[in-house]
Design a protein around this motif. Structure first.
Motif, PDB file in Angstrom:
ATOM      1  N   ALA A  32      28.190  37.239  48.396  1.00 46.80           N
ATOM      2  CA  ALA A  32      29.103  36.941  49.764  1.00 46.80           C
ATOM      3  C   ALA A  32      29.101  38.209  50.571  1.00 46.80           C
ATOM      4  N   GLU A  33      29.062  39.659  49.707  1.00 47.68           N
ATOM      5  CA  GLU A  33      29.221  40.916  50.570  1.00 47.68           C
ATOM      6  C   GLU A  33      27.847  41.393  50.851  1.00 47.68           C
ATOM      7  N   GLY A  34      26.885  40.671  50.089  1.00 43.48           N
ATOM      8  CA  GLY A  34      25.551  41.556  50.444  1.00 43.48           C
ATOM      9  C   GLY A  34      25.346  42.709  49.938  1.00 43.48           C
ATOM     10  N   VAL A  44      31.808  37.677  43.947  1.00 42.68           N
ATOM     11  CA  VAL A  44      32.476  38.879  44.558  1.00 42.68           C
ATOM     12  C   VAL A  44      33.591  38.641  45.459  1.00 42.68           C
ATOM     13  N   SER A  45      33.580  37.429  46.246  1.00 45.25           N
ATOM     14  CA  SER A  45      34.377  36.914  46.988  1.00 45.25           C
ATOM     15  C   SER A  45      34.208  35.382  47.314  1.00 45.25           C
ATOM     16  N   GLY A  46      34.984  34.582  47.553  1.00 46.06           N
ATOM     17  CA  GLY A  46      35.116  33.304  47.720  1.00 46.06           C
ATOM     18  C   GLY A  46      34.890  33.106  49.520  1.00 46.06           C
ATOM     19  N   GLN A  47      34.726  34.006  50.045  1.00 44.90           N
ATOM     20  CA  GLN A  47      34.765  33.988  51.740  1.00 44.90           C
ATOM     21  C   GLN A  47      33.755  33.014  52.161  1.00 44.90           C
ATOM     22  N   LEU A  48      32.394  32.913  51.723  1.00 42.20           N
ATOM     23  CA  LEU A  48      31.545  32.170  52.431  1.00 42.20           C
ATOM     24  C   LEU A  48      31.606  30.757  52.017  1.00 42.20           C
ATOM     25  N   LYS A  95      41.943  54.969  40.983  1.00 38.25           N
ATOM     26  CA  LYS A  95      43.244  54.394  40.579  1.00 38.25           C
ATOM     27  C   LYS A  95      43.535  52.926  41.704  1.00 38.25           C
ATOM     28  N   ARG A  96      42.277  52.745  42.358  1.00 37.97           N
ATOM     29  CA  ARG A  96      42.653  51.505  43.171  1.00 37.97           C
ATOM     30  C   ARG A  96      41.511  50.427  42.844  1.00 37.97           C
ATOM     31  N   HIS A  97      40.380  50.806  42.094  1.00 37.98           N
ATOM     32  CA  HIS A  97      39.416  49.758  41.861  1.00 37.98           C
ATOM     33  C   HIS A  97      39.442  49.243  40.373  1.00 37.98           C
ATOM     34  N   LEU A  98      39.372  47.782  40.282  1.00 41.15           N
ATOM     35  CA  LEU A  98      39.072  47.113  39.117  1.00 41.15           C
ATOM     36  C   LEU A  98      37.772  46.490  39.352  1.00 41.15           C
ATOM     37  N   SER A  99      37.251  45.964  38.027  1.00 39.90           N
ATOM     38  CA  SER A  99      36.164  45.438  37.996  1.00 39.90           C
ATOM     39  C   SER A  99      36.383  43.800  38.232  1.00 39.90           C
ATOM     40  N   TRP A 124      42.150  39.954  41.522  1.00 42.82           N
ATOM     41  CA  TRP A 124      42.389  38.566  42.235  1.00 42.82           C
ATOM     42  C   TRP A 124      42.510  38.979  43.579  1.00 42.82           C
ATOM     43  N   MET A 125      41.892  37.990  44.483  1.00 44.42           N
ATOM     44  CA  MET A 125      42.096  38.168  45.799  1.00 44.42           C
ATOM     45  C   MET A 125      42.399  36.780  46.461  1.00 44.42           C
ATOM     46  N   VAL A 126      43.135  37.233  47.555  1.00 40.41           N
ATOM     47  CA  VAL A 126      43.574  36.041  48.550  1.00 40.41           C
ATOM     48  C   VAL A 126      42.712  36.085  49.700  1.00 40.41           C
ATOM     49  N   GLY A 164      45.675  53.269  50.960  1.00 37.88           N
ATOM     50  CA  GLY A 164      44.467  53.090  51.873  1.00 37.88           C
ATOM     51  C   GLY A 164      44.346  51.573  52.129  1.00 37.88           C
ATOM     52  N   GLU A 165      43.224  51.107  52.138  1.00 39.20           N
ATOM     53  CA  GLU A 165      42.749  49.786  52.454  1.00 39.20           C
ATOM     54  C   GLU A 165      43.445  48.732  51.191  1.00 39.20           C
ATOM     55  N   ILE A 166      44.149  47.961  51.984  1.00 37.79           N
ATOM     56  CA  ILE A 166      44.865  46.845  51.505  1.00 37.79           C
ATOM     57  C   ILE A 166      44.231  45.344  51.481  1.00 37.79           C
ATOM     58  N   ILE A 167      43.890  45.240  53.083  1.00 40.96           N
ATOM     59  CA  ILE A 167      43.236  44.091  53.476  1.00 40.96           C
ATOM     60  C   ILE A 167      41.658  44.434  54.180  1.00 40.96           C
ATOM     61  N   GLY A 168      40.724  43.704  53.847  1.00 39.53           N
ATOM     62  CA  GLY A 168      39.670  43.844  54.424  1.00 39.53           C
ATOM     63  C   GLY A 168      39.195  42.378  55.164  1.00 39.53           C
ATOM     64  N   GLY A 169      38.775  42.473  56.422  1.00 40.79           N
ATOM     65  CA  GLY A 169      38.563  41.070  57.023  1.00 40.79           C
ATOM     66  C   GLY A 169      37.799  41.115  58.449  1.00 40.79           C
ATOM     67  N   ALA A 171      37.625  33.522  61.639  1.00 43.25           N
ATOM     68  CA  ALA A 171      37.969  34.602  61.196  1.00 43.25           C
ATOM     69  C   ALA A 171      38.512  34.583  59.866  1.00 43.25           C
ATOM     70  N   GLY A 172      38.719  35.628  59.268  1.00 38.49           N
ATOM     71  CA  GLY A 172      39.754  35.736  57.921  1.00 38.49           C
ATOM     72  C   GLY A 172      39.530  37.248  57.265  1.00 38.49           C
ATOM     73  N   PHE A 173      40.293  36.947  56.245  1.00 41.82           N
ATOM     74  CA  PHE A 173      40.339  38.264  55.724  1.00 41.82           C
ATOM     75  C   PHE A 173      40.506  38.275  54.095  1.00 41.82           C
ATOM     76  N   GLY A 174      40.495  39.265  53.461  1.00 42.29           N
ATOM     77  CA  GLY A 174      40.673  39.411  51.884  1.00 42.29           C
ATOM     78  C   GLY A 174      41.932  40.254  51.487  1.00 42.29           C
TER      79      GLY A 174
HETATM   80  O1  4AD Z   1      37.126  44.555  51.860  1.00 40.96           O
HETATM   81  P1  4AD Z   1      36.391  43.572  50.824  1.00 40.96           P
HETATM   82  O2  4AD Z   1      35.335  43.734  49.954  1.00 40.96           O
HETATM   83  O3  4AD Z   1      36.470  42.150  51.617  1.00 40.96           O
HETATM   84  C1  4AD Z   1      35.941  40.878  51.256  1.00 40.96           C
HETATM   85  O4  4AD Z   1      35.740  40.883  50.128  1.00 40.96           O
HETATM   86  C2  4AD Z   1      35.800  39.899  52.402  1.00 40.96           C
HETATM   87  N1  4AD Z   1      34.861  38.933  51.718  1.00 40.96           N
HETATM   88  C3  4AD Z   1      37.141  39.523  52.564  1.00 40.96           C
HETATM   89  C4  4AD Z   1      37.237  38.417  53.744  1.00 40.96           C
HETATM   90  O5  4AD Z   1      37.110  38.689  54.603  1.00 40.96           O
HETATM   91  N2  4AD Z   1      37.550  37.253  53.247  1.00 40.96           N
HETATM   92  O6  4AD Z   1      37.751  43.147  49.629  1.00 40.96           O
HETATM   93  C5  4AD Z   1      38.812  42.646  50.190  1.00 40.96           C
HETATM   94  C6  4AD Z   1      40.267  43.376  49.507  1.00 40.96           C
HETATM   95  C7  4AD Z   1      40.091  44.823  49.801  1.00 40.96           C
HETATM   96  O7  4AD Z   1      40.619  44.989  51.126  1.00 40.96           O
HETATM   97  C8  4AD Z   1      40.789  45.441  48.752  1.00 40.96           C
HETATM   98  O8  4AD Z   1      42.103  45.279  49.026  1.00 40.96           O
HETATM   99  C9  4AD Z   1      40.587  44.596  47.719  1.00 40.96           C
HETATM  100  O9  4AD Z   1      39.928  43.261  48.184  1.00 40.96           O
HETATM  101  N3  4AD Z   1      39.426  45.072  46.761  1.00 40.96           N
HETATM  102  C10 4AD Z   1      39.696  45.618  45.577  1.00 40.96           C
HETATM  103  N4  4AD Z   1      40.690  45.398  44.717  1.00 40.96           N
HETATM  104  C11 4AD Z   1      40.655  45.954  43.582  1.00 40.96           C
HETATM  105  N5  4AD Z   1      39.729  46.591  42.915  1.00 40.96           N
HETATM  106  C12 4AD Z   1      38.317  46.355  43.764  1.00 40.96           C
HETATM  107  N6  4AD Z   1      37.074  46.799  43.172  1.00 40.96           N
HETATM  108  C13 4AD Z   1      38.337  45.951  44.974  1.00 40.96           C
HETATM  109  N7  4AD Z   1      37.461  45.699  45.868  1.00 40.96           N
HETATM  110  C14 4AD Z   1      38.087  45.311  46.912  1.00 40.96           C
END
Ligand code: 4AD
Ligand code: MG
Length: 462
Positions: free
Chosen positions: A166-168, A206-210, A237-241, A244-246, A384-389, A428-431
């Protein structure tokens, strides 16, 4: 079922006989009375149980009750003599359900470091900090559903096993049932994926976006909320493998609508924890991140700052001597830059938009300048980054061109491209990284402490 301790603590003193069940946090034994503090995770504060030894004089039983034992107490709720609580339980009977040998129990009365607790993650939910994190995490999950359900968004369950990236970005964990000691090969000597479980290569998503987009272009407003996986080698301290994503996705919506929803949504979540997690938020504000309560309350009241990437870079360049990685147009912002934007430049959560196309995913809508895309990152102080979209590219030809530019094969994404062939629409959307938001509101410094069992490079215990 007997009442939870949180409910018992809200009762008025009365002669009604009640039962309390839980785990002993502390015991204080004196000549005439024994005090137990009992916790069952329903609240931060436990129930003080007072045992009058004359009435209940089984010293052997009392001796066998230690920190960590599970007990059931029968008694009445009485006004407390102590100043720490309004009510307590006067015990009339006591049962030891499970003993807990103090010599080997890893949790002592003293305060343990978060690092130590990470090694005993199966027991850390019994501590104040992890009990509070777990309750806040629960309230946030509920608030996420409430926010979207109140607005008519449909919750869509996108697949966890996926065959498209999904993220290529090529950061996927592979799922296979092939015997790795004896991998089937084609005549050309390559791995014969045809022999694998799905007759093709498969991965954890990696993401349910598509897949989310395919439902948004039918049901208009949808969201996903589920686990996602990234095989990126980020030991931070802000990355996990596994996190959960919304991911909300809205049809007939552009970047402006996307930004407005992201801001309203985050403020809704912050308000929910302030409203529903008073005691726990007080704990975090006192013991974990000073004044977190007030910070959140202020954020809810003020508009987020908006900055384009280009303007953000112009501002950051003025401080280049302060950074490990100097900034110039075209670089991907590092967490030090994101924090600097929110903590020094804007002094507020900030939405940065219109990033260079080369540092963002293939699906983001190309701007007329053909250099930047309609992406947005929501940045918050400390994290830093909490949402990406983004607004998505809805033009078939441009999208195909972007895929080719980014070395992706459009044939692999045929179904995704169909959305642009059949009734395409601006969308449009975000995660939102769920653990990032739990981390932010609690003030916990390490993301590994806001998920029950963290998965990170070289870490998958329990
Ligand atoms: O910015 P990301 O990679 O965006 C997407 O996955 C898009 N498909 C979202 C969308 O537009 N529907 O990831 C979205 C968010 C990031 O802003 C961050 O908060 C979190 O997911 N995130 C992580 N959180 C913890 N560990 C990681 N390795 C993360 N990678 C991203
Ligand atoms: Mg991102």
């Amino acid at each position: 079922m007997n009442e939870r301790i949180g409910t018992l603590l809200k009762r008025e003193p009365s002669s009604e006989t009640l039962k309390a069940e839980g785990w002993v946090r502390t015991k204080r034994d004196s000549k005439n009375v024994c005090f137990l503090e009992l916790n069952d995770g329903s609240t931060l504060k436990g129930l003080q149980v007072v045992i009058n030894k004359e009435d209940l004089g089984d010293q052997a039983l009392l001796d066998s009750i230690t920190t960590g034992s599970s007990v059931i107490v029968t008694g009445t709720i009485v006004a407390s003599q102590g100043s720490n609580q309004a009510v307590e339980m006067a015990a009339s009977a006591l049962t030891l359900v499970g003993s807990c040998p103090p010599e080997t129990y890893p949790l002592q009365k003293k305060r343990h470091s978060l690092e130590y607790l990470r090694d005993i993650a199966h027991l850390r939910a019994r501590t104040n900090t992890f009990g509070a994190v777990t309750r806040v995490r629960n309230v946030l999950s509920w608030a996420i559903h409430q926010y979207f359900q109140e607005r008519g968004f449909i919750w869509v369950h996108t697949p966890i096993i996926s065959t498209s990236d999904a993220e290529g970005a090529g950061q996927m964990f592979q799922v296979t049932t092939l015997d790795l000691e004896n991998v089937p090969k084609t005549e050309a000597g390559l791995v014969d994926w045809n022999e694998d479980f799905f007759s093709r290569q498969a991965f954890l998503t990696v993401s349910g976006q598509l897949e989310g987009e395919t439902y948004a272009t039918a049901l208009k407003n949808i969201y996903t909320f589920g686990p996602t996986f990234r095989a990126e080698n980020s030991n931070t301290k802000r990355h996990l493998s596994e996190f959960w994503m919304v991911e909300p996705e809205m049809a007939f919506c552009t970047l402006e609508g996307n930004m407005a929803i992201a801001e309203e949504f985050l403020k809704y979540l912050f308000s929910s924890v302030l409203e529903k997690c008073g005691e726990d938020m007080e704990f975090f504000s006192t013991h974990i991140e000073a004044g977190m309560n007030d910070t959140l309350a202020k954020i809810v009241e003020s508009p987020f700052v908006h900055l384009t990437y280009t303007d953000a870079v112009k501002e950051l360049e003025k401080y280049n001597d302060k950074f490990d990685y100097p900034v110039s147009w075209g670089i991907d912002l590092q967490s030090e830059h994101e924090k600097f934007i929110t903590e020094v430049i804007a002094k507020s959560p900030t939405i940065v938009t219109d990033y260079p196309k080369d540092i963002k995913a293939f699906y983001m809508k190309l701007n007329d300048d053909e250099k930047t895309v309609r992406g947005m990152d929501v940045l918050v102080p400390r994290l830093g980054e909490i949402i990406g979209g983004s607004e998505r590219e809805s033009d078939l030809d441009i999208l195909v061109k972007r895929m080719v530019e980014m070395n992706l094969d459009p044939a692999d994404y045929w179904w995704y491209l169909d959305l642009r062939r059949f009734g395409t629409v601006p969308h449009a959307g975000f995660g939102l990284g769920f653990e990032r938001v739990v981390q932010y509101v609690t003030g916990m410094a390490n993301i590994r402490d806001v998920i029950p069992y963290p998965r990170a490079p070289r870490l998958a215990d329990f």
